[in-house]
Scaffold this motif. Structure first.
Motif, PDB file in Angstrom:
ATOM      1  N   HIS A   6       5.859  10.549  -2.031  1.00 44.68           N
ATOM      2  CA  HIS A   6       4.727   9.653  -2.236  1.00 44.68           C
ATOM      3  C   HIS A   6       3.804   9.698  -1.021  1.00 44.68           C
ATOM      4  O   HIS A   6       4.249   9.785   0.115  1.00 44.68           O
ATOM      5  CB  HIS A   6       5.208   8.219  -2.459  1.00 44.68           C
ATOM      6  CG  HIS A   6       5.969   8.044  -3.746  1.00 44.68           C
ATOM      7  ND1 HIS A   6       6.563   6.847  -4.085  1.00 44.68           N
ATOM      8  CD2 HIS A   6       6.222   8.886  -4.771  1.00 44.68           C
ATOM      9  CE1 HIS A   6       7.157   6.972  -5.257  1.00 44.68           C
ATOM     10  NE2 HIS A   6       6.952   8.208  -5.692  1.00 44.68           N
ATOM     11  N   PHE A 202       6.045   2.267  -5.990  1.00 35.95           N
ATOM     12  CA  PHE A 202       4.889   3.153  -5.983  1.00 35.95           C
ATOM     13  C   PHE A 202       3.732   2.527  -6.747  1.00 35.95           C
ATOM     14  O   PHE A 202       3.904   1.635  -7.577  1.00 35.95           O
ATOM     15  CB  PHE A 202       5.231   4.513  -6.625  1.00 35.95           C
ATOM     16  CG  PHE A 202       5.339   4.448  -8.131  1.00 35.95           C
ATOM     17  CD1 PHE A 202       4.229   4.686  -8.943  1.00 35.95           C
ATOM     18  CD2 PHE A 202       6.545   4.142  -8.744  1.00 35.95           C
ATOM     19  CE1 PHE A 202       4.328   4.618 -10.332  1.00 35.95           C
ATOM     20  CE2 PHE A 202       6.648   4.078 -10.124  1.00 35.95           C
ATOM     21  CZ  PHE A 202       5.544   4.316 -10.919  1.00 35.95           C
ATOM     22  N   LYS A 209       0.638   9.458  -6.283  1.00 36.54           N
ATOM     23  CA  LYS A 209       1.532   8.304  -6.228  1.00 36.54           C
ATOM     24  C   LYS A 209       1.585   7.846  -4.772  1.00 36.54           C
ATOM     25  O   LYS A 209       1.876   8.627  -3.875  1.00 36.54           O
ATOM     26  CB  LYS A 209       2.924   8.661  -6.748  1.00 36.54           C
ATOM     27  CG  LYS A 209       3.063   8.528  -8.269  1.00 36.54           C
ATOM     28  CD  LYS A 209       4.511   8.629  -8.682  1.00 36.54           C
ATOM     29  CE  LYS A 209       4.717   8.129 -10.109  1.00 36.54           C
ATOM     30  NZ  LYS A 209       3.965   8.840 -11.116  1.00 36.54           N
ATOM     31  N   HIS A 211       3.108   5.498  -1.785  1.00 38.88           N
ATOM     32  CA  HIS A 211       4.319   4.787  -1.368  1.00 38.88           C
ATOM     33  C   HIS A 211       4.075   3.291  -1.259  1.00 38.88           C
ATOM     34  O   HIS A 211       3.042   2.848  -0.754  1.00 38.88           O
ATOM     35  CB  HIS A 211       4.784   5.307  -0.008  1.00 38.88           C
ATOM     36  CG  HIS A 211       5.638   4.326   0.754  1.00 38.88           C
ATOM     37  ND1 HIS A 211       6.993   4.200   0.558  1.00 38.88           N
ATOM     38  CD2 HIS A 211       5.305   3.400   1.689  1.00 38.88           C
ATOM     39  CE1 HIS A 211       7.462   3.240   1.351  1.00 38.88           C
ATOM     40  NE2 HIS A 211       6.461   2.741   2.048  1.00 38.88           N
TER      41      HIS A 211
END
Length: 260
Positions: A6, A202, A209, A211
């Protein structure tokens, strides 16, 4: 996709306009109206209407380029200083502040605020009040001891931070460390208002995507108390959005003040 792949909001950035379109637009199929628009506006309007949070300077430390969380605040603070970590977010926000062609239209959010406040006929004036209350949008570096170096900010009477800690923290220590930095901007007795997402890993913006640090209400409460804050109000709202763009379980609103 594993969390290790991510992207990090403050390192890699994201498409700020796509973020607004995904989570804050007035499109009929926008799934997050209740959670991303109404919950912050309603919670902040109710909190500020009590009248004990007010002053000269408010600092906004939030992710993305949204402004709807500032509609209530502009009635109680002379100056709102907005801090952003991303040039892209600053450009998107300034497009709205300067009423440029192609700026994101926040009219639906201003109207919603007016309805919640009971003054739906005054929403155009509200947007102008927010614009006139923001003298500066300042880029900040989260890793610096003084995040706004070389700019020195005046001590704030209140900080609002919406979904920023969620996307900049990798772990619990980060969350506490950033709370400590936020506290450094506040006058003694100053207020901190946090809005976050619980149980999230996410969020999706375009093809990326992003984090998100996963935490729960108990951790957030203990972290604030551990950094010298007194919690005045805490509210948790279960998720209503039906969408696979993000996996949060609930939203949290916390109003606290710094011990003198």
């Amino acid at each position: 996709m594993e969390s290790t792949t991510h992207k990090l909001y403050h390192v890699h950035g994201f498409d700020s306009r796509q973020h607004l379109e995904n989570y804050f637009s007035d499109k009929p199929d926008m799934a997050f109206q209740e959670d991303a628009l109404k919950f912050p506006i309603e919670s902040l309007t109710k909190t500020f209407s009590k009248g004990h949070i007010r002053g000269d300077v408010l600092i906004d430390l939030s992710n993305g380029s949204f402004v709807h969380h500032l509609y209530a605040a502009c009635e109680f603070f002379q100056h709102i200083i907005v801090l952003k970590v991303s040039d892209r977010c600053i450009m998107e926000l300034k497009r709205w502040l300067d009423t440029r062609t192609g700026a994101f239209d926040w009219g639906h959010a201003a109207k919603l605020h007016g309805e919640i406040e009971g003054r739906s006929d005054q929403f155009p004036d509200k947007e102008e009040k927010v614009r006139s209350a923001i003298p500066h949008v300042v880029k900040c570096d989260l890793d610096k001891e003084n995040m706004t170096d070389p700019v020195l900010l005046p001590p704030a009477d209140c900080i609002i931070s919406v979904w920023l800690l969620d996307v900049i923290c990798k772990n619990q220590d980060d969350y506490k460390r950033y709370l400590r930095k936020f506290s450094g901007f506040l006058n003694p007795g100053g207020h901190l208002i946090l809005i976050g997402a619980l149980g999230e890993t996410f969020m999706t913006v375009g093809r990326d995507k992003i984090h998100v640090f996963t935490y729960d209400e108990d951790f957030a409460r203990k972290a604030l108390v551990g950094e010298g804050f007194v919690i005045d109000n805490c509210k948790v709202k279960k998720r209503t959005a039906v969408s696979d763009l993000s996996d949060y379980k609930a939203l949290i609103f916390i109003a606290a003040h710094k011990e003198k």
